[in-house]
Design a protein around this motif. Structure first.
Motif, PDB file in Angstrom:
ATOM      1  N   ILE A  71       0.865  -1.203  -0.049  1.00  0.00           N
ATOM      2  CA  ILE A  71      -0.032  -0.082   0.177  1.00  0.00           C
ATOM      3  C   ILE A  71       1.102   1.231   0.090  1.00  0.00           C
ATOM      4  N   PRO A  72       0.516   2.343  -0.329  1.00  0.00           N
ATOM      5  CA  PRO A  72       1.400   3.624  -0.581  1.00  0.00           C
ATOM      6  C   PRO A  72       1.576   3.954   0.989  1.00  0.00           C
ATOM      7  N   ALA A  73       3.051   4.285   1.072  1.00  0.00           N
ATOM      8  CA  ALA A  73       3.607   4.651   2.393  1.00  0.00           C
ATOM      9  C   ALA A  73       4.835   5.552   2.190  1.00  0.00           C
ATOM     10  N   GLY A  74       5.358   6.144   3.408  1.00  0.00           N
ATOM     11  CA  GLY A  74       6.400   6.885   3.170  1.00  0.00           C
ATOM     12  C   GLY A  74       6.693   7.317   4.706  1.00  0.00           C
ATOM     13  N   GLU A 106      -2.132   1.941  14.470  1.00  0.00           N
ATOM     14  CA  GLU A 106      -0.815   2.320  14.392  1.00  0.00           C
ATOM     15  C   GLU A 106       0.131   0.964  14.754  1.00  0.00           C
ATOM     16  N   ILE A 107       1.021   0.655  13.886  1.00  0.00           N
ATOM     17  CA  ILE A 107       1.727  -0.543  14.049  1.00  0.00           C
ATOM     18  C   ILE A 107       3.521  -0.527  14.497  1.00  0.00           C
ATOM     19  N   THR A 108       3.857  -1.202  15.095  1.00  0.00           N
ATOM     20  CA  THR A 108       5.237  -1.157  15.281  1.00  0.00           C
ATOM     21  C   THR A 108       6.041  -2.517  14.673  1.00  0.00           C
ATOM     22  N   ILE A 118       4.413   2.916  12.447  1.00  0.00           N
ATOM     23  CA  ILE A 118       3.751   3.300  11.039  1.00  0.00           C
ATOM     24  C   ILE A 118       2.053   3.406  11.337  1.00  0.00           C
ATOM     25  N   HIS A 119       1.752   4.650  11.029  1.00  0.00           N
ATOM     26  CA  HIS A 119       0.169   5.164  11.178  1.00  0.00           C
ATOM     27  C   HIS A 119      -0.360   4.930   9.944  1.00  0.00           C
ATOM     28  N   ILE A 120      -1.499   4.155   9.931  1.00  0.00           N
ATOM     29  CA  ILE A 120      -2.349   3.503   8.937  1.00  0.00           C
ATOM     30  C   ILE A 120      -3.447   4.334   8.748  1.00  0.00           C
ATOM     31  N   PHE A 121      -3.805   4.734   7.799  1.00  0.00           N
ATOM     32  CA  PHE A 121      -5.304   5.496   7.285  1.00  0.00           C
ATOM     33  C   PHE A 121      -5.900   4.852   6.115  1.00  0.00           C
ATOM     34  N   ALA A 122      -7.064   4.944   5.799  1.00  0.00           N
ATOM     35  CA  ALA A 122      -7.865   4.517   4.836  1.00  0.00           C
ATOM     36  C   ALA A 122      -8.337   5.928   4.274  1.00  0.00           C
ATOM     37  N   ALA A 123      -8.285   5.967   2.874  1.00  0.00           N
ATOM     38  CA  ALA A 123      -8.965   7.117   2.034  1.00  0.00           C
ATOM     39  C   ALA A 123      -9.977   6.673   1.161  1.00  0.00           C
ATOM     40  N   ILE A 164      -0.076  -5.915   4.708  1.00  0.00           N
ATOM     41  CA  ILE A 164      -0.844  -6.901   5.575  1.00  0.00           C
ATOM     42  C   ILE A 164      -1.640  -6.441   6.790  1.00  0.00           C
ATOM     43  N   SER A 165      -1.061  -5.583   7.314  1.00  0.00           N
ATOM     44  CA  SER A 165      -1.836  -5.058   8.710  1.00  0.00           C
ATOM     45  C   SER A 165      -2.656  -4.012   8.025  1.00  0.00           C
TER      46      SER A 165
END
Length: 176
Positions: A71-74, A106-108, A118-123, A164-165
């Motif tokens: 998924i897109p991330a940075g 949020e995952i570690t 890593i903070h995970i969002f849905a758009a 995956i998360s």
């Protein structure tokens, strides 16, 4: 109980992270050196085209030995909020902006030797924007049904931990 380092030595300063050796005393009284990657944090986004379809990327990752599904991330820029980072990465990597945003969790990913979060969002409510990849990014954007992406995890085609998360968090939380 928070453990404070008595001594910190920088072993390496990279473009994104620092490798530190930190001397600590554990809760059980043992004194030890720990090598820790200090990371500024990151954000990732699960971009939904509709309630069943999302955008994923197949990106070349040298360290992983080839192309992987993500998924897109940075990485967070100094002073940047996780949400701002997710918005920026969605535009840069996929060429879309999100109209509606939802925090998923949020995952570690590497707690044994890194402080990265890593903070995970849905758009959702995506609209076209100008994609502008970093000079070292090689990727392809694909539409994938969420159910197919989850099957790709089952079949070991998706191995990236944040992806995956993010997909499982989206599956769990987008129905709420």
């Amino acid at each position: 109980m928070a453990v404070e380092a008595k001594k910190k030595t920088m072993l390496h300063q990279g473009r994104i992270f620092r490798l530190m050796r930190e001397n600590i005393t554990l809760e059980n009284g043992i004194n030890t050196d720990m090598d820790v990657i200090r990371h500024p944090g990151a954000a990732a986004v699960v971009p939904f085209v509709d309630e069943n379809t999302l955008l994923m990327i197949r990106q070349y990752r040298y360290a992983a030995g080839g192309y992987i599904w993500e998924i897109p991330a940075g990485t967070l820029d100094p002073g940047e909020t996780p949400r701002d980072c997710a918005e920026r990465e969605l535009i840069e990597e996929v060429g879309f902006s999100g109209g509606t945003w939802r925090f998923l969790g949020e995952i570690t990913p590497l707690p044994g030797y890194s402080d990265e979060r890593i903070h995970i969002f849905a758009a959702t409510d995506l609209s076209s924007a100008h994609q502008h990849l970093d000079h070292d990014e090689i990727l392809e954007v694909h539409k994938v049904r969420l159910q197919d992406a989850l099957e790709m995890i089952r079949n070991n085609e998706i191995q990236d931990a944040k992806t995956i998360s993010g997909l499982f968090l989206a599956k769990l939380r987008m129905k709420d």
